[in-house]
Scaffold this motif. Sequence first.
Motif, PDB file in Angstrom:
ATOM      1  N   ILE A   1       0.835  -1.199   0.000  1.00 30.15           N
ATOM      2  CA  ILE A   1       0.000   0.000   0.000  1.00 30.15           C
ATOM      3  C   ILE A   1       0.874   1.256   0.000  1.00 30.15           C
ATOM      4  CG2 ILE A   1      -1.686   1.254   1.399  1.00 30.15           C
ATOM      5  CD1 ILE A   1      -3.019  -1.337   1.950  1.00 30.15           C
ATOM      6  N   PHE A   2       2.024   1.207   0.697  1.00 31.15           N
ATOM      7  CA  PHE A   2       2.988   2.297   0.602  1.00 31.15           C
ATOM      8  C   PHE A   2       3.461   2.485  -0.840  1.00 31.15           C
ATOM      9  CE2 PHE A   2       4.309   2.486   5.224  1.00 31.15           C
ATOM     10  CZ  PHE A   2       4.143   3.845   5.321  1.00 31.15           C
ATOM     11  N   LEU A   3       3.672   1.370  -1.546  1.00 29.57           N
ATOM     12  CA  LEU A   3       4.122   1.439  -2.935  1.00 29.57           C
ATOM     13  C   LEU A   3       3.046   2.064  -3.818  1.00 29.57           C
ATOM     14  CD1 LEU A   3       6.815   0.540  -4.059  1.00 29.57           C
ATOM     15  CD2 LEU A   3       5.740  -1.548  -4.840  1.00 29.57           C
ATOM     16  N   ALA A   4       1.766   1.778  -3.510  1.00 27.00           N
ATOM     17  CA  ALA A   4       0.673   2.432  -4.239  1.00 27.00           C
ATOM     18  C   ALA A   4       0.691   3.939  -4.001  1.00 27.00           C
ATOM     19  CB  ALA A   4      -0.663   1.836  -3.814  1.00 27.00           C
ATOM     20  N   GLY A   5       0.985   4.354  -2.772  1.00 22.35           N
ATOM     21  CA  GLY A   5       1.091   5.784  -2.494  1.00 22.35           C
ATOM     22  C   GLY A   5       2.262   6.421  -3.234  1.00 22.35           C
ATOM     23  N   PHE A   6       3.377   5.671  -3.348  1.00 22.26           N
ATOM     24  CA  PHE A   6       4.531   6.191  -4.098  1.00 22.26           C
ATOM     25  C   PHE A   6       4.193   6.353  -5.573  1.00 22.26           C
ATOM     26  CE2 PHE A   6       8.422   5.277  -6.547  1.00 22.26           C
ATOM     27  CZ  PHE A   6       9.137   6.397  -6.206  1.00 22.26           C
ATOM     28  N   VAL A   7       3.445   5.386  -6.145  1.00 26.57           N
ATOM     29  CA  VAL A   7       3.044   5.485  -7.550  1.00 26.57           C
ATOM     30  C   VAL A   7       2.085   6.657  -7.738  1.00 26.57           C
ATOM     31  CG1 VAL A   7       1.770   4.285  -9.360  1.00 26.57           C
ATOM     32  CG2 VAL A   7       3.461   3.077  -8.040  1.00 26.57           C
ATOM     33  N   HIS A   8       1.219   6.911  -6.744  1.00 26.47           N
ATOM     34  CA  HIS A   8       0.237   7.982  -6.887  1.00 26.47           C
ATOM     35  C   HIS A   8       0.872   9.355  -6.818  1.00 26.47           C
ATOM     36  CE1 HIS A   8      -3.043  10.691  -5.521  1.00 26.47           C
ATOM     37  NE2 HIS A   8      -3.710  10.022  -6.417  1.00 26.47           N
ATOM     38  N   PHE A   9       1.833   9.554  -5.917  1.00 25.55           N
ATOM     39  CA  PHE A   9       2.369  10.891  -5.719  1.00 25.55           C
ATOM     40  C   PHE A   9       3.613  11.175  -6.545  1.00 25.55           C
ATOM     41  CE2 PHE A   9       0.077  10.378  -1.652  1.00 25.55           C
ATOM     42  CZ  PHE A   9      -0.804  11.424  -1.861  1.00 25.55           C
ATOM     43  N   GLY A  10       4.140  10.181  -7.256  1.00 23.43           N
ATOM     44  CA  GLY A  10       5.301  10.441  -8.085  1.00 23.43           C
ATOM     45  C   GLY A  10       6.588  10.388  -7.292  1.00 23.43           C
ATOM     46  N   PRO A  11       7.728  10.415  -7.974  1.00 24.61           N
ATOM     47  CA  PRO A  11       9.004  10.224  -7.276  1.00 24.61           C
ATOM     48  C   PRO A  11       9.431  11.422  -6.431  1.00 24.61           C
ATOM     49  CG  PRO A  11       9.355  10.607  -9.590  1.00 24.61           C
ATOM     50  CD  PRO A  11       7.878  10.481  -9.427  1.00 24.61           C
ATOM     51  N   GLY A  12       8.838  12.584  -6.582  1.00 23.42           N
ATOM     52  CA  GLY A  12       9.278  13.725  -5.782  1.00 23.42           C
ATOM     53  C   GLY A  12       8.628  13.763  -4.422  1.00 23.42           C
ATOM     54  N   THR A  13       7.308  13.947  -4.416  1.00 20.14           N
ATOM     55  CA  THR A  13       6.597  14.080  -3.147  1.00 20.14           C
ATOM     56  C   THR A  13       6.283  12.744  -2.507  1.00 20.14           C
ATOM     57  OG1 THR A  13       4.556  14.182  -4.390  1.00 20.14           O
ATOM     58  CG2 THR A  13       5.538  16.270  -3.757  1.00 20.14           C
ATOM     59  N   GLY A  14       6.425  11.646  -3.260  1.00 21.71           N
ATOM     60  CA  GLY A  14       6.097  10.344  -2.700  1.00 21.71           C
ATOM     61  C   GLY A  14       7.278   9.643  -2.079  1.00 21.71           C
ATOM     62  N   LEU A  15       8.385  10.343  -1.898  1.00 24.63           N
ATOM     63  CA  LEU A  15       9.586   9.702  -1.374  1.00 24.63           C
ATOM     64  C   LEU A  15       9.451   9.225   0.071  1.00 24.63           C
ATOM     65  CD1 LEU A  15      12.165   9.076  -2.806  1.00 24.63           C
ATOM     66  CD2 LEU A  15      13.207  11.052  -1.747  1.00 24.63           C
ATOM     67  N   PRO A  16       8.661   9.882   0.963  1.00 21.55           N
ATOM     68  CA  PRO A  16       8.461   9.301   2.303  1.00 21.55           C
ATOM     69  C   PRO A  16       7.823   7.924   2.293  1.00 21.55           C
ATOM     70  CG  PRO A  16       7.913  11.596   2.363  1.00 21.55           C
ATOM     71  CD  PRO A  16       8.183  11.288   0.946  1.00 21.55           C
ATOM     72  N   ALA A  17       7.115   7.572   1.211  1.00 23.90           N
ATOM     73  CA  ALA A  17       6.550   6.220   1.137  1.00 23.90           C
ATOM     74  C   ALA A  17       7.662   5.174   1.065  1.00 23.90           C
ATOM     75  CB  ALA A  17       5.630   6.109  -0.069  1.00 23.90           C
ATOM     76  N   LEU A  18       8.718   5.470   0.300  1.00 27.44           N
ATOM     77  CA  LEU A  18       9.834   4.511   0.235  1.00 27.44           C
ATOM     78  C   LEU A  18      10.554   4.431   1.574  1.00 27.44           C
ATOM     79  CD1 LEU A  18      11.310   5.135  -3.303  1.00 27.44           C
ATOM     80  CD2 LEU A  18       9.652   3.458  -2.538  1.00 27.44           C
ATOM     81  N   VAL A  19      10.672   5.573   2.263  1.00 27.66           N
ATOM     82  CA  VAL A  19      11.260   5.561   3.610  1.00 27.66           C
ATOM     83  C   VAL A  19      10.411   4.698   4.544  1.00 27.66           C
ATOM     84  CG1 VAL A  19      11.946   7.008   5.535  1.00 27.66           C
ATOM     85  CG2 VAL A  19      12.287   7.804   3.219  1.00 27.66           C
ATOM     86  N   GLY A  20       9.078   4.788   4.391  1.00 28.38           N
ATOM     87  CA  GLY A  20       8.186   3.971   5.207  1.00 28.38           C
ATOM     88  C   GLY A  20       8.368   2.487   4.940  1.00 28.38           C
ATOM     89  N   ILE A  21       8.574   2.103   3.670  1.00 29.57           N
ATOM     90  CA  ILE A  21       8.808   0.690   3.351  1.00 29.57           C
ATOM     91  C   ILE A  21      10.091   0.194   4.022  1.00 29.57           C
ATOM     92  CG2 ILE A  21       9.354  -0.896   1.482  1.00 29.57           C
ATOM     93  CD1 ILE A  21       7.546   0.677  -0.305  1.00 29.57           C
ATOM     94  N   ALA A  22      11.157   0.994   3.928  1.00 32.26           N
ATOM     95  CA  ALA A  22      12.421   0.603   4.563  1.00 32.26           C
ATOM     96  C   ALA A  22      12.254   0.496   6.080  1.00 32.26           C
ATOM     97  CB  ALA A  22      13.509   1.610   4.212  1.00 32.26           C
ATOM     98  N   PHE A  23      11.514   1.439   6.664  1.00 33.68           N
ATOM     99  CA  PHE A  23      11.311   1.419   8.118  1.00 33.68           C
ATOM    100  C   PHE A  23      10.512   0.195   8.551  1.00 33.68           C
ATOM    101  CE2 PHE A  23       9.175   2.680  12.012  1.00 33.68           C
ATOM    102  CZ  PHE A  23      10.239   3.130  12.746  1.00 33.68           C
TER     103      PHE A  23
END
Lengths: 115, 97
Positions: free
Chosen positions: A52-74
């Motif tokens: 679901i974090f990855l879906a948020g990253f796809v929705h917001f694009g690579p600029g503003t959706g970068l906290p989603a990738l941080v959330g996946i790592a966390f």
Amino acid sequence: MAATLTTWIEIALIAVGAFFLTVGTIGLLRFPNVYNRMHATSKPTTLGTATIFLAGFVHFGPGTGLPALVGIAFLFLTVPTGAHMIARSAKRMGIPFESNVTWPELPGTPEDDEE
Amino acid sequence: MATEAPAPVLELAVQGALLLIAGLCVLCAYRVVAGPTIPDRVVGLDAIATNVVAIAVLFAVLTGRPLFVTVSLVLAIIGFIATVTVAKFVVEGDIIE
């Protein structure tokens, strides 16, 4: 047509995440033991929330959706740690295992050997 | 693309997933209430915390505000700290002396 493709990718990711969260909750309700339930919630919940974090990253694009990738790592760092802490404290509280399951007795560790 | 309203199909899918995950939180609350031992309740609370993280991400997608992804990150941190603290507390008693 690129926006439509993005939308369908997001819907597929959200469906996969909801499926994994449902599987984890069914395991939490149906498994017989604390250790089995902890196993059932930690891995499918990690996978479902990461999807679901990855879906948020796809929705917001690579600029503003970068906290989603941080959330996946966390999540991939902390959820196994929390499950390990719960399992160790359950063992130290003396909650019994299933029929022929044993705790691995390593020769160099003096703690955790009293029943 | 980030702040406009989502497509109707995506909005419907996100709303359905929100309803499903809210129901899963209620089912996890059954394990918190009726769990036979204390680590069962800790496991149920951990599952509820992770479901709330997923709910925050879905709400960010639904409203088009990227701030709620950061909110979900803070919720994940708080859930991890709560899980570790309760798992230490049920064995050792006092955490802060």
